[in-house]
Scaffold this motif. Structure first.
Motif, PDB file in Angstrom:
ATOM      1  N   UNK A  24      -3.995  -5.052  -2.388  1.00  0.00           N
ATOM      2  CA  UNK A  24      -4.496  -4.931  -1.016  1.00  0.00           C
ATOM      3  C   UNK A  24      -4.289  -6.240  -0.269  1.00  0.00           C
ATOM      4  N   UNK A  25      -4.539  -7.354  -0.927  1.00  0.00           N
ATOM      5  CA  UNK A  25      -4.361  -8.668  -0.312  1.00  0.00           C
ATOM      6  C   UNK A  25      -2.900  -8.905   0.075  1.00  0.00           C
ATOM      7  N   UNK A  26      -1.985  -8.601  -0.832  1.00  0.00           N
ATOM      8  CA  UNK A  26      -0.551  -8.765  -0.554  1.00  0.00           C
ATOM      9  C   UNK A  26      -0.145  -7.881   0.628  1.00  0.00           C
ATOM     10  N   UNK A  27      -0.616  -6.654   0.633  1.00  0.00           N
ATOM     11  CA  UNK A  27      -0.294  -5.730   1.740  1.00  0.00           C
ATOM     12  C   UNK A  27      -0.810  -6.273   3.066  1.00  0.00           C
ATOM     13  N   UNK A  28      -2.030  -6.790   3.058  1.00  0.00           N
ATOM     14  CA  UNK A  28      -2.619  -7.319   4.290  1.00  0.00           C
ATOM     15  C   UNK A  28      -1.830  -8.526   4.789  1.00  0.00           C
ATOM     16  N   UNK A  29      -1.412  -9.403   3.866  1.00  0.00           N
ATOM     17  CA  UNK A  29      -0.617 -10.579   4.263  1.00  0.00           C
ATOM     18  C   UNK A  29       0.718 -10.174   4.863  1.00  0.00           C
ATOM     19  N   UNK A  30       1.305  -9.112   4.328  1.00  0.00           N
ATOM     20  CA  UNK A  30       2.617  -8.656   4.796  1.00  0.00           C
ATOM     21  C   UNK A  30       2.512  -7.672   5.949  1.00  0.00           C
ATOM     22  N   UNK A  31       1.281  -7.463   6.436  1.00  0.00           N
ATOM     23  CA  UNK A  31       1.015  -6.557   7.556  1.00  0.00           C
ATOM     24  C   UNK A  31       1.480  -5.123   7.285  1.00  0.00           C
ATOM     25  N   UNK A  32       1.359  -4.707   6.024  1.00  0.00           N
ATOM     26  CA  UNK A  32       1.626  -3.315   5.651  1.00  0.00           C
ATOM     27  C   UNK A  32       0.529  -2.471   6.282  1.00  0.00           C
ATOM     28  N   UNK A  33       0.881  -1.326   6.823  1.00  0.00           N
ATOM     29  CA  UNK A  33      -0.131  -0.486   7.453  1.00  0.00           C
ATOM     30  C   UNK A  33      -1.079   0.084   6.403  1.00  0.00           C
ATOM     31  N   UNK A  34      -2.267   0.426   6.860  1.00  0.00           N
ATOM     32  CA  UNK A  34      -3.249   1.026   5.962  1.00  0.00           C
ATOM     33  C   UNK A  34      -2.711   2.333   5.387  1.00  0.00           C
ATOM     34  N   UNK A  35      -2.017   3.091   6.196  1.00  0.00           N
ATOM     35  CA  UNK A  35      -1.444   4.358   5.729  1.00  0.00           C
ATOM     36  C   UNK A  35      -0.471   4.121   4.569  1.00  0.00           C
ATOM     37  N   UNK A  36       0.423   3.136   4.737  1.00  0.00           N
ATOM     38  CA  UNK A  36       1.401   2.833   3.685  1.00  0.00           C
ATOM     39  C   UNK A  36       0.711   2.334   2.410  1.00  0.00           C
ATOM     40  N   UNK A  37      -0.294   1.498   2.596  1.00  0.00           N
ATOM     41  CA  UNK A  37      -1.032   0.968   1.458  1.00  0.00           C
ATOM     42  C   UNK A  37      -1.735   2.107   0.706  1.00  0.00           C
ATOM     43  N   UNK A  38      -2.360   3.002   1.433  1.00  0.00           N
ATOM     44  CA  UNK A  38      -3.060   4.125   0.815  1.00  0.00           C
ATOM     45  C   UNK A  38      -2.090   5.042   0.069  1.00  0.00           C
ATOM     46  N   UNK A  39      -0.927   5.267   0.656  1.00  0.00           N
ATOM     47  CA  UNK A  39       0.083   6.088  -0.021  1.00  0.00           C
ATOM     48  C   UNK A  39       0.493   5.442  -1.337  1.00  0.00           C
ATOM     49  N   UNK A  40       0.657   4.133  -1.344  1.00  0.00           N
ATOM     50  CA  UNK A  40       1.066   3.423  -2.558  1.00  0.00           C
ATOM     51  C   UNK A  40      -0.026   3.474  -3.633  1.00  0.00           C
ATOM     52  N   UNK A  41      -1.279   3.391  -3.202  1.00  0.00           N
ATOM     53  CA  UNK A  41      -2.399   3.451  -4.145  1.00  0.00           C
ATOM     54  C   UNK A  41      -2.663   4.889  -4.587  1.00  0.00           C
ATOM     55  N   UNK A  42      -2.298   5.838  -3.730  1.00  0.00           N
ATOM     56  CA  UNK A  42      -2.512   7.242  -4.064  1.00  0.00           C
ATOM     57  C   UNK A  42      -3.857   7.776  -3.618  1.00  0.00           C
ATOM     58  N   UNK A  43      -4.354   7.238  -2.485  1.00  0.00           N
ATOM     59  CA  UNK A  43      -5.610   7.726  -1.925  1.00  0.00           C
ATOM     60  C   UNK A  43      -5.418   8.021  -0.449  1.00  0.00           C
ATOM     61  N   UNK A  44      -6.362   8.751   0.126  1.00  0.00           N
ATOM     62  CA  UNK A  44      -6.290   9.052   1.555  1.00  0.00           C
ATOM     63  C   UNK A  44      -6.873   7.885   2.354  1.00  0.00           C
ATOM     64  N   UNK A  45      -6.500   7.817   3.618  1.00  0.00           N
ATOM     65  CA  UNK A  45      -7.062   6.781   4.485  1.00  0.00           C
ATOM     66  C   UNK A  45      -8.561   6.960   4.637  1.00  0.00           C
ATOM     67  N   UNK A  46      -9.004   8.197   4.648  1.00  0.00           N
ATOM     68  CA  UNK A  46     -10.429   8.500   4.747  1.00  0.00           C
ATOM     69  C   UNK A  46     -11.187   7.914   3.556  1.00  0.00           C
ATOM     70  N   UNK A  47     -10.650   8.111   2.371  1.00  0.00           N
ATOM     71  CA  UNK A  47     -11.272   7.562   1.165  1.00  0.00           C
ATOM     72  C   UNK A  47     -11.287   6.039   1.233  1.00  0.00           C
TER      73      UNK A  47
END
Length: 67
Positions: A24-47
């Motif tokens: 999550x920290x790496x994604x935030x530093x690289x300005x990865x969107x929350x949607x993309x991060x959630x897809x990579x983790x395998x959870x919904x944005x709502x979760x």
């Protein structure tokens, strides 16, 4: 019957929490969107939003990474 664990608690129990927070920290530093991060983790944005509200450490990880 015990209380059902949320994902954060499952990650913690399984020893995966630090790895997930690092991701999550790496994604935030690289300005990865929350949607993309959630897809990579395998959870919904709502979760993910619910987890951020229940476990402030997640929101702090994002905030600290962006600074």
């Amino acid at each position: 019957m015990g209380t059902k664990l949320d994902l954060y608690d499952q990650w913690k129990r399984d020893g995966e929490l630090e790895r997930v927070l690092d991701f999550i920290s790496v994604c935030a530093r690289k300005l990865v969107t929350q949607r993309e991060m959630c897809e990579a983790i395998g959870i919904t944005e709502s979760t993910f939003s619910k987890l951020k509200k229940k476990h402030p450490e997640i929101q702090k990880t994002i905030h600290d990474a962006r600074l």
